[in-house]
Motif scaffolding. Structure first.
Motif, mmCIF file in Angstrom:
data_model
loop_
_atom_site.group_PDB
_atom_site.id
_atom_site.type_symbol
_atom_site.label_atom_id
_atom_site.label_comp_id
_atom_site.label_asym_id
_atom_site.label_seq_id
_atom_site.Cartn_x
_atom_site.Cartn_y
_atom_site.Cartn_z
ATOM 1 N N ALA A 23 36.224 38.713 34.963
ATOM 2 C CA ALA A 23 35.345 39.807 34.540
ATOM 3 C C ALA A 23 34.817 39.561 33.131
ATOM 4 N N THR A 36 29.822 42.936 39.705
ATOM 5 C CA THR A 36 30.287 43.676 40.875
ATOM 6 C C THR A 36 31.718 43.265 41.205
ATOM 7 N N THR A 37 32.347 44.075 42.033
ATOM 8 C CA THR A 37 33.691 43.757 42.503
ATOM 9 C C THR A 37 33.699 42.416 43.213
ATOM 10 N N ARG A 38 32.702 42.190 44.045
ATOM 11 C CA ARG A 38 32.632 40.940 44.803
ATOM 12 C C ARG A 38 32.516 39.737 43.870
ATOM 13 N N ALA A 40 33.501 39.468 40.742
ATOM 14 C CA ALA A 40 34.769 39.262 40.037
ATOM 15 C C ALA A 40 35.809 38.635 40.958
ATOM 16 N N SER A 48 37.955 40.644 47.841
ATOM 17 C CA SER A 48 37.401 41.789 47.112
ATOM 18 C C SER A 48 38.369 42.963 47.052
ATOM 19 N N VAL A 51 40.804 43.458 44.073
ATOM 20 C CA VAL A 51 40.342 44.062 42.822
ATOM 21 C C VAL A 51 40.769 45.528 42.769
ATOM 22 N N HIS A 52 40.590 46.241 43.872
ATOM 23 C CA HIS A 52 40.905 47.670 43.886
ATOM 24 C C HIS A 52 42.400 47.942 43.974
ATOM 25 N N SER A 57 38.353 50.931 39.661
ATOM 26 C CA SER A 57 36.916 50.722 39.832
ATOM 27 C C SER A 57 36.509 49.457 39.090
ATOM 28 N N VAL A 58 35.281 49.021 39.309
ATOM 29 C CA VAL A 58 34.791 47.846 38.589
ATOM 30 C C VAL A 58 34.682 48.172 37.101
ATOM 31 N N ASP A 59 34.350 49.409 36.752
ATOM 32 C CA ASP A 59 34.298 49.781 35.335
ATOM 33 C C ASP A 59 35.669 49.688 34.680
ATOM 34 N N LEU A 61 38.001 47.643 35.513
ATOM 35 C CA LEU A 61 38.222 46.207 35.333
ATOM 36 C C LEU A 61 37.472 45.707 34.099
#
Length: 197
Positions: A23, A36-38, A40, A48, A51-52, A57-59, A61
């Motif tokens: 990230a 995006t999550t993908r 990262a 993917s 990540v969660h 959330s991606v934010d 991260l």
């Protein structure tokens, strides 16, 4: 704790760190809002969904990744300053160090993106603000220990702002010679000649 529990925990920490590193790199490469999550997950070499598992959330991260980089950079500068007894020598070191970071340097770009994101994200603004305040506190203490004759707190604010400002200007003008500002910056942190008059 049994070894069977330690191994998954250690693997989880490794995966989390890979996501943070991915990230951080992506923020500098494509910008905060484009990560995006993908992206990262692909950069970290994980699915993917992983990540969660580690971040809500991606934010979350991106905040964790950028704060990690910012904290490491600020600690590194603080530690190096502490090793200099003469503020003038410290200024010379600082300018040389900043000169190593080009306008497209990933860490520099990450910091610019992070500052911008902090204007829109109260949690990030608060945590980054705390880091900057701590950096200024350490710098002010370092100046006092070396007999700085002026307002050490104000000088620490100026030094932090100079660092940020010089890096922003380097992004606009890659030819900017940071050593050219050495004399006025050394004067700022040197002896106050008005006291002898």
């Amino acid at each position: 704790m049994s070894k069977s529990v330690e191994a998954p925990m250690a693997q989880g920490q490794v995966t989390r760190q890979r996501l943070l590193d991915a990230a951080a790199a992506l923020i500098g490469e494509v910008g905060w809002n484009a990560v995006t999550t993908r992206m990262a997950a692909e950069r970290a070499g994980v699915r993917s969904g992983v990540v969660h598992y580690h971040f809500a959330s991606v934010d979350d991260l991106l905040v964790a990744a950028s704060l990690g980089v910012a904290g490491a950079l600020l600690r590194s500068v603080s530690d190096e300053l502490a090793g200099h007894d003469d503020p003038g020598e410290a200024v010379d070191w600082l300018l040389a160090e900043l000169g190593r970071y080009g306008p497209a340097d990933p860490a520099s770009l990450l910091m610019v993106e992070m500052y911008l994101a902090a204007t829109r994200m109260p949690e990030l603004r608060e945590q980054l603000g705390d880091m900057v305040l701590e950096f200024r506190r350490v710098v002010a203490g370092w100046l006092r220990e070396r007999g700085f004759p002026g307002d050490a707190d104000a000088a620490a604010v100026l030094l932090a702002a100079v660092i940020d400002g010089l890096m922003l200007h380097r992004g606009l003008d890659p030819r900017l010679d940071l050593t050219a500002v050495g004399a006025p910056l050394r004067a700022l942190f040197g002896k106050d000649d008005t006291e002898e008059a």
